[in-house]
Design a protein around this motif. Structure first.
Motif, PDB file in Angstrom:
ATOM      1  N   SER A 294       0.895  -1.283  -0.113  1.00 48.05           N
ATOM      2  CA  SER A 294       0.107   0.036  -0.205  1.00 48.05           C
ATOM      3  C   SER A 294       0.958   1.089   0.043  1.00 48.05           C
ATOM      4  CB  SER A 294      -0.966   0.004   0.961  1.00 48.05           C
ATOM      5  OG  SER A 294      -0.404   0.164   2.385  1.00 48.05           O
ATOM      6  N   PHE A 301      -3.794   2.181  -6.737  1.00 48.83           N
ATOM      7  CA  PHE A 301      -4.746   1.265  -6.568  1.00 48.83           C
ATOM      8  C   PHE A 301      -6.290   1.899  -6.899  1.00 48.83           C
ATOM      9  CE2 PHE A 301      -2.602  -1.312  -2.684  1.00 48.83           C
ATOM     10  CZ  PHE A 301      -1.878  -1.839  -3.683  1.00 48.83           C
ATOM     11  N   ASP A 302      -7.004   1.028  -7.465  1.00 47.75           N
ATOM     12  CA  ASP A 302      -8.378   1.360  -7.564  1.00 47.75           C
ATOM     13  C   ASP A 302      -8.968   1.200  -6.339  1.00 47.75           C
ATOM     14  OD1 ASP A 302      -9.055  -1.037  -7.502  1.00 47.75           O
ATOM     15  OD2 ASP A 302      -9.687  -1.433  -9.527  1.00 47.75           O
ATOM     16  N   PRO A 303     -10.181   1.785  -6.074  1.00 49.69           N
ATOM     17  CA  PRO A 303     -10.853   1.700  -4.577  1.00 49.69           C
ATOM     18  C   PRO A 303     -11.003   0.493  -4.235  1.00 49.69           C
ATOM     19  CG  PRO A 303     -12.064   2.926  -5.953  1.00 49.69           C
ATOM     20  CD  PRO A 303     -10.807   2.771  -6.816  1.00 49.69           C
ATOM     21  N   ASP A 304     -11.401  -0.781  -5.079  1.00 48.15           N
ATOM     22  CA  ASP A 304     -11.537  -2.300  -4.818  1.00 48.15           C
ATOM     23  C   ASP A 304      -9.939  -2.844  -4.179  1.00 48.15           C
ATOM     24  OD1 ASP A 304     -13.954  -2.732  -5.188  1.00 48.15           O
ATOM     25  OD2 ASP A 304     -13.800  -3.765  -6.959  1.00 48.15           O
ATOM     26  N   ALA A 305      -8.825  -2.466  -5.121  1.00 50.80           N
ATOM     27  CA  ALA A 305      -7.531  -2.998  -4.706  1.00 50.80           C
ATOM     28  C   ALA A 305      -7.290  -2.284  -3.281  1.00 50.80           C
ATOM     29  CB  ALA A 305      -6.671  -2.852  -5.749  1.00 50.80           C
ATOM     30  N   ASP A 306      -7.615  -1.084  -3.016  1.00 49.68           N
ATOM     31  CA  ASP A 306      -7.396  -0.570  -1.911  1.00 49.68           C
ATOM     32  C   ASP A 306      -8.015  -1.261  -0.630  1.00 49.68           C
ATOM     33  OD1 ASP A 306      -6.132   1.585  -0.578  1.00 49.68           O
ATOM     34  OD2 ASP A 306      -8.029   2.604  -0.044  1.00 49.68           O
ATOM     35  N   LEU A 307      -9.219  -1.533  -0.867  1.00 49.28           N
ATOM     36  CA  LEU A 307     -10.165  -2.244   0.073  1.00 49.28           C
ATOM     37  C   LEU A 307      -9.527  -3.431   0.390  1.00 49.28           C
ATOM     38  CD1 LEU A 307     -12.809  -2.159   1.950  1.00 49.28           C
ATOM     39  CD2 LEU A 307     -13.810  -3.449   0.095  1.00 49.28           C
ATOM     40  N   PHE A 308      -9.446  -4.285  -0.535  1.00 49.96           N
ATOM     41  CA  PHE A 308      -8.655  -5.474  -0.324  1.00 49.96           C
ATOM     42  C   PHE A 308      -7.348  -5.633   0.528  1.00 49.96           C
ATOM     43  CE2 PHE A 308     -10.555  -7.043  -4.808  1.00 49.96           C
ATOM     44  CZ  PHE A 308     -11.788  -7.082  -4.337  1.00 49.96           C
ATOM     45  N   ARG A 310      -6.422  -3.403   2.746  1.00 47.69           N
ATOM     46  CA  ARG A 310      -6.740  -2.979   3.894  1.00 47.69           C
ATOM     47  C   ARG A 310      -7.307  -4.118   4.468  1.00 47.69           C
ATOM     48  NH1 ARG A 310     -11.060   1.136   4.680  1.00 47.69           N
ATOM     49  NH2 ARG A 310     -10.718   1.256   2.290  1.00 47.69           N
ATOM     50  N   ARG A 311      -8.209  -4.900   4.041  1.00 47.73           N
ATOM     51  CA  ARG A 311      -8.773  -6.079   4.580  1.00 47.73           C
ATOM     52  C   ARG A 311      -7.576  -7.170   5.010  1.00 47.73           C
ATOM     53  NH1 ARG A 311     -12.825  -3.999   5.870  1.00 47.73           N
ATOM     54  NH2 ARG A 311     -14.818  -4.394   4.598  1.00 47.73           N
TER      55      ARG A 311
END
Ligand code: ADP
Length: 489
Positions: A294, A301-308, A310-311
């Motif tokens: 990160s 990152f697009d928002p999805d990749a960012d969320l992944f 973070r998870r």
């Protein structure tokens, strides 16, 4: 005239003899003394009949003697046989159960004598009997006890070890016959391995009178048996000599099970330790690389990749907490004695509160406490207990901001009882025991946790020789109680 219900007219004796007889037997209240006519019916009565059998003169005179016999004896024709024997031999002795008027049984010992006129004709029978029920009961009891003693694994020996009594129980346990055991020295016969020398044991018994402990003995076939011994020193009343009575309980199986449980517990703890310790390394890699990812590529990152990503980080953090608690749990039960220091529980509470400060502020929780005492124990682990209980009070709060109070009261036998009460969601009382098991959680994923906290609390409290338990009802808050040995104030 009639004395004690005997009519002189019905007596087979001359009047003056009958009177003397009646005066005599009226004094013999401990004996049943009666005359029977040649047909076996009662012709006289004495107070002993009433005292021992419950019949008044009116009830008994004229009745057949068979009313005193049990139904079984009557059916077997015993009343007739008794008279027959007396007729033929002059007398008949008996010792048997008799029936009282109220249906209860009396064990009587008696003699029946055939009374004959000078010309040999049968005048009737005299019967004298006494109640020996108590003696019979004592004899029966003694017999039962002797049998129980024979069956129990009991050895009686003199203080110098010479075996004096060797019952079936001891034979079954050790395999030596009575003949082999009697007269030999117990610790030589059984090759006893004891924490005490025979002299030590003698000394203890001389002052304490009893001793309880575990010894290893050898059976006749050479196999070993671990027994628990309960020994008492007694004086034989008739001779004044001293004997040691030893009751043995075979605990070999119990010991084996205990040892294997201990071993598997150790294995389990070792496994948990190794697993939680070794898992930290790959976990660190996951965290490091997800952070690196990160940091270096976050902007791309697009928002999805960012969320992944973070998870992944959150999962790694959660796993780290789990491993940390698992490690603490496995280390808390390494069997070593808790250092017993004077610990001021007010300081322990402050330490726990400072760790929780952030959560307290975040949730607006109010935590209050009685003035707490000094206990004997280990400050750091006790802080872990309070920290876990307070954190749970916050975590499992209801709609209102958490309110938690720590109270204390003196329990008997030098222990303090602490109680942590909250106003949270509570739980079903039926779950009060199982929440102390590791990994048992009642509330879902919406409240973060690992299910180890209370298991850890229990281990710590029990290592302090205390107890921990919980009380609650859904929606009515919970109270967690635990006890700790009191220190000097
Ligand atoms: P964790 O809180 O990590 O799940 P614990 O061993 O501390 O693990 O608690 C086990 C379970 O007991 C919790 O998941 C929760 O369901 C229940 N519990 C513990 N403390 C409380 C409390 N103060 N009020 C209601 N439920 C509780």
């Amino acid at each position: 005239m009639a004395v004690n219900g005997v009519s002189s007219d019905s007596s087979p004796f001359p009047v003056e003899h009958a009177l003397l007889y009646e005066l005599l037997v009226s004094e013999l209240t401990d004996f049943v003394v009666v005359l029977l006519d040649p047909g076996g019916r009662f012709a006289s009565w004495n107070p002993g009949v009433q005292k021992n059998l419950g019949y008044t003169a009116e009830e008994v005179i004229g009745q057949p003697s068979s009313i005193l016999f049990t139904a079984r004896d009557r059916e077997a024709g015993i009343p007739e046989q008794e008279m027959q024997t007396a007729r033929e031999n002059g007398r008949a002795t008996d010792i048997r159960w008799h029936l009282r008027r109220d249906g209860s049984l009396m064990f009587g010992e008696g003699v029946m004598v055939a009374l004959r006129a000078p010309d040999g004709s049968l005048l009737g029978f005299s019967k004298v009997m006494r109640d020996v029920t108590a003696r019979k009961q004592n004899e029966d009891r003694l017999e039962e006890l002797t049998e129980a003693l024979r069956q129990a694994q009991i050895i009686v020996r003199s203080p110098d070890g010479v075996i004096r009594f060797w019952g079936d129980g001891a034979r079954r346990l050790y395999g030596f016959s009575e003949a082999e055991a009697l007269g030999s020295t117990s610790w030589e016969l059984l090759k006893t391995e004891s924490p005490l020398t025979p002299e030590d044991l003698r000394r203890i018994l001389a002052t304490e009178r009893t001793w309880h402990g575990e010894v290893r003995n050898c059976r006749r076939d050479g196999s070993r048996v671990i027994v628990r011994i309960d020994a008492v020193l007694r004086q034989v009343p008739s001779t004044g000599e001293q004997v040691i009575i030893e009751a043995a309980t075979d605990i070999s199986e119990l010991k084996r099970a205990e040892e294997s449980l201990l071993r598997s517990n150790e294995d389990l703890q070792h496994f948990v330790y190794a697993a939680s310790h070794d898992l930290q390394e790959p976990l660190r890699m996951i965290r490091t690389y997800s952070e690196l990812l990160s940091r270096r590529y976050g902007s791309k990152f697009d928002p999805d990749a960012d969320l992944f990503v973070r998870r992944i980080s959150e999962g790694a953090n959660r796993m780290e907490t789990l491993l940390r608690e698992l490690l603490a749990w496995s280390q808390s039960s390494d069997g070593s004695e808790v250092p017993r220091q004077q610990v001021d529980m007010n300081e322990v509470l402050s330490a726990a509160l400072s760790v929780l400060q952030h959560r307290v502020e975040e949730t607006g929780a109010t935590i209050t406490s009685d003035r707490l005492p000094v206990v004997l124990g280990h400050a750091h682990s006790l802080a872990q207990v309070l920290q876990n209980l307070l954190l749970n009070g916050i975590k499992y709060g209801g709609d209102d901001p958490p309110r938690i109070h720590v109270s204390v009261r003196l329990e008997g036998e030098g222990f303090w009882q602490f109680s942590v009460h909250d106003n949270g969601v509570g739980f079903d009382p039926g779950d009060a025991e199982k929440i102390f098991r590791a990994f048992t959680r009642l509330h879902g994923a919406e409240r973060q946790g690992t299910g180890i906290g209370l298991a850890l609390c229990r281990k710590i409290v029990e290592r302090h020789r205390g107890r921990i338990w919980a009380q609650s009802e859904p929606g009515r808050g919970s109270t967690f109680h635990f006890t700790l040995p009191a220190g000097s104030q």
